[in-house]
Design a protein around this motif. Structure first.
Motif, PDB file in Angstrom:
ATOM      1  N   THR A  42       0.851  -1.194   0.000  1.00  0.00           N
ATOM      2  CA  THR A  42       0.000   0.000   0.000  1.00  0.00           C
ATOM      3  C   THR A  42       0.890   1.248   0.000  1.00  0.00           C
ATOM      4  O   THR A  42       2.114   1.140   0.070  1.00  0.00           O
ATOM      5  CB  THR A  42      -0.893   0.054   1.255  1.00  0.00           C
ATOM      6  N   SER A 151       0.219   0.656  -5.030  1.00  0.00           N
ATOM      7  CA  SER A 151      -1.217   0.416  -5.142  1.00  0.00           C
ATOM      8  C   SER A 151      -1.430  -1.087  -5.063  1.00  0.00           C
ATOM      9  O   SER A 151      -1.245  -1.808  -6.042  1.00  0.00           O
ATOM     10  CB  SER A 151      -1.751   0.966  -6.462  1.00  0.00           C
ATOM     11  N   LEU A 152      -1.779  -1.548  -3.875  1.00  0.00           N
ATOM     12  CA  LEU A 152      -1.876  -2.990  -3.632  1.00  0.00           C
ATOM     13  C   LEU A 152      -2.991  -3.617  -4.457  1.00  0.00           C
ATOM     14  O   LEU A 152      -2.792  -4.634  -5.125  1.00  0.00           O
ATOM     15  CB  LEU A 152      -2.098  -3.227  -2.134  1.00  0.00           C
ATOM     16  N   ALA A 153      -4.182  -2.992  -4.443  1.00  0.00           N
ATOM     17  CA  ALA A 153      -5.323  -3.568  -5.170  1.00  0.00           C
ATOM     18  C   ALA A 153      -5.016  -3.658  -6.667  1.00  0.00           C
ATOM     19  O   ALA A 153      -5.271  -4.674  -7.316  1.00  0.00           O
ATOM     20  CB  ALA A 153      -6.574  -2.739  -4.928  1.00  0.00           C
ATOM     21  N   LYS A 175       5.991  -8.809  -1.605  1.00  0.00           N
ATOM     22  CA  LYS A 175       4.887  -7.994  -1.084  1.00  0.00           C
ATOM     23  C   LYS A 175       5.310  -7.383   0.247  1.00  0.00           C
ATOM     24  O   LYS A 175       5.736  -8.093   1.152  1.00  0.00           O
ATOM     25  CB  LYS A 175       3.645  -8.872  -0.894  1.00  0.00           C
ATOM     26  N   GLU A 245      -6.881   3.541  -2.705  1.00  0.00           N
ATOM     27  CA  GLU A 245      -7.010   2.291  -3.450  1.00  0.00           C
ATOM     28  C   GLU A 245      -8.396   2.091  -4.064  1.00  0.00           C
ATOM     29  O   GLU A 245      -8.557   1.342  -5.008  1.00  0.00           O
ATOM     30  CB  GLU A 245      -6.743   1.101  -2.510  1.00  0.00           C
ATOM     31  N   GLU A 289      -8.763  -7.720  -1.401  1.00  0.00           N
ATOM     32  CA  GLU A 289      -7.594  -7.613  -2.286  1.00  0.00           C
ATOM     33  C   GLU A 289      -6.576  -6.623  -1.736  1.00  0.00           C
ATOM     34  O   GLU A 289      -5.412  -6.676  -2.065  1.00  0.00           O
ATOM     35  CB  GLU A 289      -8.020  -7.169  -3.698  1.00  0.00           C
ATOM     36  N   PHE A 290      -7.058  -5.706  -0.914  1.00  0.00           N
ATOM     37  CA  PHE A 290      -6.047  -4.810  -0.370  1.00  0.00           C
ATOM     38  C   PHE A 290      -5.979  -4.909   1.153  1.00  0.00           C
ATOM     39  O   PHE A 290      -5.655  -3.992   1.876  1.00  0.00           O
ATOM     40  CB  PHE A 290      -6.220  -3.416  -1.004  1.00  0.00           C
TER      41      PHE A 290
END
Length: 467
Positions: A42, A151-153, A175, A245, A289-290
């Motif tokens: 994130t 941007s994790l998602a 990650k 996100e 997802e995030f």
């Protein structure tokens, strides 16, 4: 992200050190051949500190992508590469620009493209050029390519498709998750274990949030300063975290607020929010997802029919804290002093709120003990058994399905013999036996349990000092 600059101003050295990921990067750097990796998380992972630390003794080129048109991105990138390698790249393509890379020293030349989501959302050409660079087609110089995204998602959902065939060139994905409780303890060496648990329960392992905290003042004072005052660093952090996100903040706020009130199943959320089941499913998928929420699956035992199924919980500690204590009382926060607000709306419920946090701390303790061979059996899986009538905080199992179980008491003044008896009942419901029973308590143990430990080698009491 919107909230990020806030955290990077004048905070000096970062409190959280990502030693595991740093070692991973060094290992890849020292390997032979060109390396290509994706580093993502994130906007609050503070990846910049990790990269800065990693690059400090290396020959590198770092480029931070902008949220601009493909033409403008290319213009800035070519100009930057031209300056770095002293050449004119006006009207060149990416392949020609990357062909300029040469190194003076070190195992590899390190090329870092940060905030890569801005590059790839609008331009496929760069990925093809990077794939050729990895394949050794553009320069004879050994390279390590690092794509970093905050941007994790997007990375989880869209990166592979956007990268196309070139995605096959990526060797490794790292990650940047939230850090562990142990990292929080290391970041605040002067805090008591109890205060470290409180801090972890409120902030989770988000490096940027931990960086806003001070161990020179109490947990209460930190909450007041950072979250309850309009100029506090974390005053609007929950909103920033979600809007970085996700779009449609209103829908996500509604779902998370409902979950914080105890609606854990899709059907309960449907009845509480009035959204259709299909809509809830889509939004829940985006939240998971995030890493904002997680589906909690009960540890599988013989008593499967007595277990609760289909439960979702807010897994991000900070969001859970925000939606439990602050969000429902925003009107009061606007008119009360932060100190009075804390005493009235946070203090009374904080003990109960921290129970799951303490369970996760005890789980981490057992994982570490298992790692160094100090558990009675070699555990290969661990989890929680969530029954219709009760819960077993921790169940650990070895290869041949022998178990250990644990109770974790955070806020009861005493861990009582009755609580131990309740555990035995829950074990019957779950249809499991245990080689060893761990009783964790942040407070005291009653005298009968202390006697029991002396008489029965299968009972282990663990207090705060051990933790």
């Amino acid at each position: 992200g919107a909230g990020m600059d806030l955290f990077l101003e004048g905070n000096g050295a970062m409190k959280v050190v990502r030693s595991t990921e740093r070692k991973q990067l060094e290992k890849l750097y020292l390997e032979n051949g060109n390396r290509f990796l994706l580093l993502y998380g994130t906007a609050y992972t503070m990846k910049e500190s990790l990269l800065s630390d990693f690059l400090s003794d290396k020959d590198y080129f770092y480029y931070r992508s902008r949220n601009v048109s493909p033409e403008e991105q290319k213009r800035i990138f070519l100009e930057s590469i031209g300056k770095r390698f002293d050449c004119d790249l006006k009207d060149a393509d990416y392949a020609k620009a990357l062909g300029q890379i040469k190194k003076a020293e070190g195992k590899h030349f390190v090329l870092v493209l940060d905030e890569f989501q801005y590059f790839l959302r609008k331009d496929q050409e760069i990925m093809k050029a990077l794939s050729d660079l990895k394949a050794g087609k553009l320069t004879s110089c050994p390279v390590m390519i690092v794509l970093a995204a905050s941007s994790l998602a997007w990375t989880v959902r869209d990166f592979d498709e956007a990268a196309g065939k070139a995605v096959a060139a990526i060797d490794e994905r790292i990650k940047l998750s939230d850090v562990s409780f142990l990292d929080v303890v290391r970041a605040f060496p002067h805090y008591s274990v109890a205060d470290a648990v409180r801090t972890y329960g409120i902030l989770g392992g988000v490096p940027a949030y931990l960086d806003a905290w001070s161990e020179r003042v109490s947990v209460k004072e930190n909450v007041i300063r950072t979250m309850l005052t309009p100029d506090g660093l974390l005053y609007r952090a929950a909103e920033h975290y979600l809007t970085d996100e996700l779009r449609e903040l209103g829908v996500y706020n509604t779902i998370l607020a409902s979950m914080a009130r105890g609606n854990e199943k899709l059907n309960d959320l449907y009845q509480d929010t009035g959204y259709s089941r299909a809509k809830i499913s889509v939004y829940m998928k985006n939240l998971s997802e995030f890493d904002a929420i997680t589906k909690v699956v009960s540890f599988e035992t013989g008593g499967w029919d007595n277990a609760k199924k289909g439960i979702y919980r807010i897994s991000n500690h900070f969001l859970r804290f925000w939606f439990t204590f602050i969000y429902p009382n925003l009107s009061e926060l606007a008119l009360m002093t932060p100190g009075r607000f804390y005493d009235r709306f946070i203090a009374p419920g904080l003990g109960a709120y921290l129970r799951p946090t303490f369970s996760s701390v005890c789980t981490e303790y057992l994982e570490l003990m298992n790692l160094v061979g100090k558990t009675p059996i070699k555990l290969v899986r661990m989890g929680t058994w969530i029954g219709k009538q009760g819960t077993i905080d921790i169940v650990g199992q070895n290869e041949i399905r022998e178990n250990i179980v644990a109770v974790c008491n955070w806020d009861d003044k005493l861990l009582t013999y009755e609580r131990y008896e309740l555990l035995l009942e829950n074990m019957e419901q779950a249809r499991i036996k245990a080689k060893v029973i761990y009783l964790f308590s942040a407070t005291e143990f009653d005298s009968r349990l202390k006697m029991l430990e002396k008489e029965d080698s299968h009972i282990v009491l663990v207090d705060m000092k051990e933790l």
